[in-house]
Design an enzyme around this catalytic site. Sequence first.
Site, PDB file in Angstrom:
ATOM      1  N   SER A  61       0.788  -1.233   0.000  1.00  0.00           N
ATOM      2  CA  SER A  61       0.000   0.000   0.000  1.00  0.00           C
ATOM      3  C   SER A  61       0.819   1.282   0.000  1.00  0.00           C
ATOM      4  CB  SER A  61      -0.956   0.011   1.194  1.00  0.00           C
ATOM      5  OG  SER A  61      -2.001  -0.913   0.985  1.00  0.00           O
ATOM      6  N   TYR A 174     -10.833   2.208   4.510  1.00  0.00           N
ATOM      7  CA  TYR A 174      -9.715   1.808   3.655  1.00  0.00           C
ATOM      8  C   TYR A 174     -10.195   0.785   2.643  1.00  0.00           C
ATOM      9  CZ  TYR A 174      -4.758   0.856   2.818  1.00  0.00           C
ATOM     10  OH  TYR A 174      -3.513   0.728   2.277  1.00  0.00           O
TER      11      TYR A 174
END
Length: 398
Positions: A61, A174
Amino acid sequence: MEQFEEAFEKAMARGSDGVPGAAVAVVNQEGNYVYQNVKGHDGVHNGATALNFDRTFFLASCTKLITSIAALQTVERDLIRLDDPLDEHLPELTTQPIIVGGVDATFEWKQATKSITLRHLLSHSSGAVYDFMDSALTAWRQSREETPTVSQSGIVAKDYAMPRTFEAGEGWMYGTSLDWAGLLVARLNSMSLEQYVEENISIPLGMTSFTWHLSRKPHVEGNLVRMSVRGEDGKLSAGTHPPFPEPVEEGGGAGLYANVHDYTRVLADLLKDSPILLKKTSVDMLFAPQFEEGGAGLSALYANSEMTYKPMVGQSIDGIVINHGLGGLLVQEDIQRETYFKPKGTLTWSGLPNLLWSINRERGLALMFAVQVIPWNDKEVQSLSAQFETAVWRHLSR
């Protein structure tokens, strides 16, 4: 930094109980290293070799910051505005219904009434979340005899074409938003995301290691650090190498490979008075809080700390004041505890194998902690990472 360096040595000396190897760096706005250190080995496999600073890491990420920069470059080219509806550009996402429920494996639908924008994607307020993080989406997957998963093919429009969990702008969670942002960049610029990043981020900064496709850059593949896996007994074992199959396309939320030197070129550029990658006003937007006090987005940001950013704020959200920018989590007031410190104005995020980056423009520094250990939030790695960051902000910054 002496206390951190002592902890660094001890972590490496503990073998499979500790940390296999890590590369850490601190840079200033000139791109110069204020601090640089690397210790340990490139994994716990047979034949593991000493780690060096040129090795390749799977960024997971940490890819998202690169995609955010690419998206704001696309805004600067007047190909899209931050608050334009994306219905025309990403119909595979914008036509998705909103799913609610998840209790006792039940769920129901409602039709979305608000358009998704690029601002929503970059701030994780679009409602597009990872299915394994939401009970309703998990129930939906089970109803289809499917398993919640993260895309390995990089084909965003196919793998992530799934229901959203809230109206755009009415929450925070998220998920896949940056993957969709990467697809938007590719479509608006009429090229793959890999090609776009190569031409508009890597080449301008003189970087050679950024890639989603190891086969296209043999020198990057040959330097790849092996993943280590922490078992329930606390011992490390060798993971799959490479960690994922080579993708068909590229997702903007994960999948990028790079070395620490190149990634810190990007971080340093964001510190400059005259950045190369973005206009100064665009960098300001990366650091600008996106959620209003008392709003649904900010409330959800605090509520969803456990699965997302808790390690980035010292494992506790007690007393913290945060928001979300267009580039990551934004620390609004000093996080100051006896053994942990992160200053006001820090933009930060992490990656699945326990990587971390942080930038603070007021203090003129950016840092990266790179390691390849899963699962996420490994206590041994996170303890060392927190000691590193605390030492940087307490002893190296102005």
